[in-house]
Design an enzyme around this catalytic site. Structure first.
Site, PDB file in Angstrom:
ATOM      1  CE  LYS A  57       2.574  20.965  23.139  1.00 31.76           C
ATOM      2  NZ  LYS A  57       2.378  21.495  24.484  1.00 31.76           N
TER       3      LYS A  57
ATOM      4  CE  LYS B  32      -3.381  21.481  26.072  1.00 33.05           C
ATOM      5  NZ  LYS B  32      -2.704  21.891  27.286  1.00 33.05           N
TER       6      LYS B  32
ATOM      7  CE  LYS C  56       4.294  17.317  31.092  1.00 34.83           C
ATOM      8  NZ  LYS C  56       3.057  18.039  31.347  1.00 34.83           N
TER       9      LYS C  56
END
Ligand code: AMP
Length: 332
Positions: free
Chosen positions: A199, A116, A202
């Protein structure tokens, strides 16, 4: 500190964007299936949601939506203690304590941090992204948790929690239970349908490769029918050579409970079109059911009553554990 009572299971989800099929198959389903066998806790990880700036009105809606979605997915508030993380203030203090048990090197090695922190804004990396794993450890340890059902991406954080609990116990005496991670054998890492090396996430926002539990069913079908596959036309599970097809096999297996081998056998000689149609039917059946129930649980007064009661029950256990840690540290 081992508890001799009923075993404890806990899981949480950040209210960041709508829940995805990955959240359901990787974490929520496994929790729901076992909620009767444990003393169970499920929480909306709202403190984890503010590790990056959020619009407050949008966050408030996301928290309620997330809770309604848990209920629609089968979480039973009579069996399971459901609460908002920030309603139990002990999470903050325990998070602070656990941060001080952690080494910089441990946090720098976290795969989620490495991934991230690649896409940073002009202000650099948010500190929250770096220090959220010890807060997650606090979330788990406060409830004397034995088992944490999570997707593969969170395994490392639960392992860190075990390390921190062990380190604390060694330094200050037996205080925390050391939790185990539960990773479902199938469905633990659902991948993006358009980019099956990443992945399904959301926080990616509207995305042709991400199935949201609130997506219109026609859109869900369209996303599955246009999922990226390969040039072969053999339905075979091989994650490195055939990531797209393998992802669809995992989705079908985790949704229906059929084994991967049985699916491969059943679809021998069939084309990708037939196979995708069956995946779409299964996923639409699952999601359609969740969506019908979701409408019933959207009432804010009902949600608030569940969360208020849940926080009261959670706080009793959290306060006991925090007290034990404070005594062990010499703060009390
Ligand atoms: P998050 O979306 O990061 O709040 O994660 C909530 C829970 O869902 C965690 O247990 C994750 O490991 C799990 N999870 C999230 N995305 C996926 C995915 N694509 N496949 C399987 N599990 C997932």
């Amino acid at each position: 500190m081992k508890n001799n009572e009923q075993k404890v299971m806990l899981t949480g989800v950040r209210p960041s964007g709508n829940l995805t099929l990955g959240n359901y198959l990787g974490a929520i389903k496994n929790f729901v299936m076992r909620q009767n066998q444990y003393k169970s806790y499920i929480f909306v990880a709202d403190l984890h949601a503010i590790t990056s700036p959020r619009d407050p009105a949008e966050l408030k809606t996301a928290i309620n939506d997330c809770m309604a979605m848990y209920l629609a997915c089968g979480v039973d508030p009579e069996q399971t203690i459901m609460f908002r993380q920030s309603d139990v203030l002990e999470h903050g203090i325990m998070g602070f304590i656990m941060t001080f048990q952690t080494h910089m090197g441990e946090l720098s090695r976290m795969t989620q941090f490495k991934l991230k922190s690649q896409n940073v804004g002009k202000n650099g990396i948010d500190t929250g992204l770096f220090v959220y794993p010890p807060l997650m450890s606090a979330d788990i340890l406060l409830y004397n948790t034995d088992v944490v059902p999570v997707g593969l991406d969170q395994q490392q954080h639960v392992e860190l929690t075990r390390d921190l609990a062990g380190r604390f116990n060694k330094r200050y005496g037996d205080t925390f239970n050391e939790p185990d991670v539960y990773i479902a054998p199938v469905g633990n890492k659902i991948l993006n349908l358009q980019n099956p090396t990443e992945k399904m996430n959301k926080s990616d926002g509207p995305n042709p490769g991400t199935i949201f539990l609130m997506d219109d069913l026609k859109l869900v079908r369209k996303k599955i029918m246009s999922a990226v596959t390969d040039n072969e036309s053999v339905i075979r599970f091989d994650e490195s050579a055939k990531p797209g097809i393998s992802n669809l096999i995992s989705i079908l297996a985790a949704t229906t409970g059929e084994s991967i081998e049985a699916i491969e056998k059943r679809f021998a000689g069939h084309g990708y079109g037939d196979f995708k149609r069956e995946v779409a039917d299964a996923v639409c059946g699952l999601i359609g059911n969740i969506q019908t129930k979701y409408q019933r649980f959207k009432n804010p007064d009902v949600l608030d009553a569940i969360l208020t009661r849940g926080a009261e029950r959670a706080r009793i256990v959290a306060a006991e554990t925090l007290n034990r840690a404070r005594v062990a540290l010499g703060l009390k």
